[in-house]
Design an enzyme around this catalytic site. Structure first.
Site, mmCIF file in Angstrom:
data_model
loop_
_atom_site.group_PDB
_atom_site.id
_atom_site.type_symbol
_atom_site.label_atom_id
_atom_site.label_comp_id
_atom_site.label_asym_id
_atom_site.label_seq_id
_atom_site.Cartn_x
_atom_site.Cartn_y
_atom_site.Cartn_z
ATOM 1 N N TYR A 77 44.198 39.250 56.139
ATOM 2 C CA TYR A 77 44.439 37.824 55.952
ATOM 3 C C TYR A 77 44.965 37.178 57.240
ATOM 4 O O TYR A 77 44.737 36.000 57.474
ATOM 5 C CB TYR A 77 45.496 37.603 54.862
ATOM 6 C CG TYR A 77 44.954 37.561 53.461
ATOM 7 C CD1 TYR A 77 44.367 38.681 52.890
ATOM 8 C CD2 TYR A 77 45.038 36.402 52.695
ATOM 9 C CE1 TYR A 77 43.885 38.641 51.596
ATOM 10 C CE2 TYR A 77 44.557 36.357 51.406
ATOM 11 C CZ TYR A 77 43.979 37.474 50.857
ATOM 12 O OH TYR A 77 43.493 37.431 49.572
ATOM 13 N N ASP A 125 43.743 40.659 40.354
ATOM 14 C CA ASP A 125 42.843 39.864 39.497
ATOM 15 C C ASP A 125 42.222 40.778 38.446
ATOM 16 O O ASP A 125 42.121 40.436 37.270
ATOM 17 C CB ASP A 125 41.714 39.215 40.318
ATOM 18 C CG ASP A 125 42.054 37.787 40.743
ATOM 19 O OD1 ASP A 125 43.252 37.472 40.847
ATOM 20 O OD2 ASP A 125 41.116 36.999 40.970
ATOM 21 N N LYS A 164 42.863 53.233 51.577
ATOM 22 C CA LYS A 164 41.501 53.712 51.831
ATOM 23 C C LYS A 164 41.606 54.617 53.059
ATOM 24 O O LYS A 164 40.980 54.388 54.106
ATOM 25 C CB LYS A 164 40.576 52.506 52.061
ATOM 26 C CG LYS A 164 39.105 52.841 52.152
ATOM 27 C CD LYS A 164 38.471 53.222 50.824
ATOM 28 C CE LYS A 164 37.046 53.697 51.027
ATOM 29 N NZ LYS A 164 36.447 54.308 49.836
ATOM 30 N N ASP A 175 39.147 52.472 45.718
ATOM 31 C CA ASP A 175 37.976 52.419 44.826
ATOM 32 C C ASP A 175 38.248 53.191 43.532
ATOM 33 O O ASP A 175 37.860 52.757 42.439
ATOM 34 C CB ASP A 175 36.700 52.912 45.538
ATOM 35 C CG ASP A 175 36.903 54.188 46.338
ATOM 36 O OD1 ASP A 175 38.053 54.645 46.458
ATOM 37 O OD2 ASP A 175 35.901 54.743 46.837
ATOM 38 N N ASP A 216 45.080 41.704 46.422
ATOM 39 C CA ASP A 216 44.480 40.469 45.913
ATOM 40 C C ASP A 216 43.424 40.813 44.870
ATOM 41 O O ASP A 216 43.390 40.254 43.773
ATOM 42 C CB ASP A 216 43.850 39.694 47.078
ATOM 43 C CG ASP A 216 43.180 38.420 46.610
ATOM 44 O OD1 ASP A 216 43.803 37.691 45.818
ATOM 45 O OD2 ASP A 216 42.031 38.166 47.015
HETATM 46 C C1 IPM Z 1 46.149 34.761 45.356
HETATM 47 C C2 IPM Z 1 45.023 33.863 45.783
HETATM 48 C C3 IPM Z 1 45.190 33.552 47.263
HETATM 49 C C4 IPM Z 1 45.092 34.862 48.020
HETATM 50 C C5 IPM Z 1 44.189 32.513 47.812
HETATM 51 C C6 IPM Z 1 44.253 31.220 47.035
HETATM 52 C C7 IPM Z 1 44.381 32.278 49.274
HETATM 53 O O1 IPM Z 1 43.782 34.436 45.500
HETATM 54 O O2 IPM Z 1 47.321 34.328 45.454
HETATM 55 O O3 IPM Z 1 45.873 35.885 44.927
HETATM 56 O O4 IPM Z 1 43.979 35.322 48.311
HETATM 57 O O5 IPM Z 1 46.137 35.427 48.320
HETATM 58 MG MG MG Z 2 43.922 36.274 44.436
#
Ligand code: IPM
Ligand code: MG
Length: 355
Positions: A142, A249, A189, A221, A245
């Site tokens: 990032y 999710d 990884k 993975d 990240d």
């Molecule tokens: C999160 C989001 C952010 C990230 C984006 C909005 C930049 O996906 O907080 O997980 O990738 O960190």
């Molecule tokens: Mg995210």
């Protein structure tokens, strides 16, 4: 207690879900005799539109001089769909994380008994899941060197980590594991990436300082797979920024809706609390977004920034009651009667004040 909280509503459904978290927090303040001063500040697309900067200096100063930051969501499709956009709302979030030194993102994943069957995963797979990701938040790909070749046909992003950056994140993981089941999984990884080998080496060195913790090392993975096969076998997981990240999710699916999971971003100074979902632009202004993730983020704020554990507990118990009674937004109603964002908030406020 006097609490000064920076309030960054952001974009899309941000203002709507933040509004409910404020209502619920104010009810908690009334119940427990606290005094909350909310300090609203601009961020994201809203800030770009009004001052040309997604994280203006004035907002940074408000965050620095508050006790904690409560944050909604960031991002709008008009920026996503324009690869040439010069300034993006997300930059505001990244700059905010960096400038506030929020290097550890705490993302719990747990199940609610009344919602187990809402998860796309089978009951026996997910029952009892209670895991926490500690995602490194201010390093890695990032923030590494990125760019394009002169002809524009080659692009690169680099993943860079220092031993110090890994150590401070990993320590938070070991400390958290000490308060839980004393199991820690380092996700990397290391079979391919040099930065991952440094992660593994650094965590292996730290193991000696925490002899009670049982540490496992798993490739990202494989974790992506086991996370949906047997999530209830994990406890604390530490990982770098991009892996975290993606995996968080994925993990949010376990609980049944992305609209449920809170998070905290912590470092040396003030912490920031935000739902893990995005700005859900299609739902903006419709009063349909699930406010629970933001409300549970406020619960984490009471607990982690102010050590107000009864307050956090009361929010959690009101949320459980609303889920049990099916006072839920449409993402959880399965075609049955659903409630508006503000109605869920109103219910929680009543629950708290009547408790
Ligand atoms: C999160 C989001 C952010 C990230 C984006 C909005 C930049 O996906 O907080 O997980 O990738 O960190
Ligand atoms: Mg995210």
């Amino acid at each position: 207690m006097k609490l000064e909280i920076a309030l960054l509503a952001g974009d899309g459904i941000g203002p709507e879900v933040i509004n409910e978290a404020v209502k619920v927090s104010n009810a908690i303040a009334q119940k427990f005799f606290h005094e909350i001063t909310w300090k609203p500040a601009l961020t994201g697309a809203a800030a770009i539109d009004s001052v040309g900067d997604p994280y203006p200096e004035s907002t940074h100063n408000i965050c620095l001089t508050s006790d904690a930051v409560l944050f909604g969501a960031i991002g709008l499709p008009r920026f996503d769909n324009d690869p040439s956009a010069k300034i993006r709302p997300e930059e505001g979030l990244l700059r905010m994380r960096k400038k506030l030194g929020l290097y550890a993102n705490v993302r719990p994943t747990f199940t609610f008994p009344s919602l187990i069957d809402k998860s796309p995963l089978k009951r026996e797979r997910i029952e009892g899941t209670d895991l926490v990701f500690l995602r490194e938040l201010t390093g890695g790909i990032y923030f590494g060197k990125k760019g394009r070749s002169n002809d524009g046909n080659i692009a690169y992003d680099t993943c860079t980590y220092s031993r110090d950056e890994i150590t401070r994140l990993a320590r938070k993981g070991f400390e958290l594991a000490m308060t839980r089941s004393k199991r820690l999984c380092c996700v990397d990884k290391a079979n391919v990436m040099e930065s991952s080998r440094l992660w593994r080496e650094t965590v292996q060195n730290l193991e000696k300082e925490y002899p009670e913790i049982e540490v496992s090392y798993e490739l990202v993975d494989a974790v992506a797979m086991r996370l949906v096969q047997w999530p209830n076998t994990y406890d604390v997981l530490i990982t770098e920024n991009l892996f975290g990240d993606i995996l968080t999710d994925e993990a949010s699916v376990i609980s049944g809706s992305m609209g449920l999971m809170p998070s905290a971003s912590i470092g040396n100074g003030n912490a920031l609390y935000e739902p893990i979902h995005g700005s859900y632009p299609q739902a903006t202004g419709k009063n349909i977004a699930n406010p629970i993730a933001t409300i549970l983020s406020a619960a984490m704020m009471f607990e982690m920034s102010f050590n107000l554990f009864d307050e956090g507990k009361l929010i959690r118990s009101a949320v459980n009651t609303s889920l049990n009674k099916e006072i839920v937004t449409e993402d959880l109603s399965n075609g049955k009667k659903s409630f508006k964002t503000s109605e869920v908030g109103d219910f929680l406020v009543r629950e708290i004040l009547n408790s």
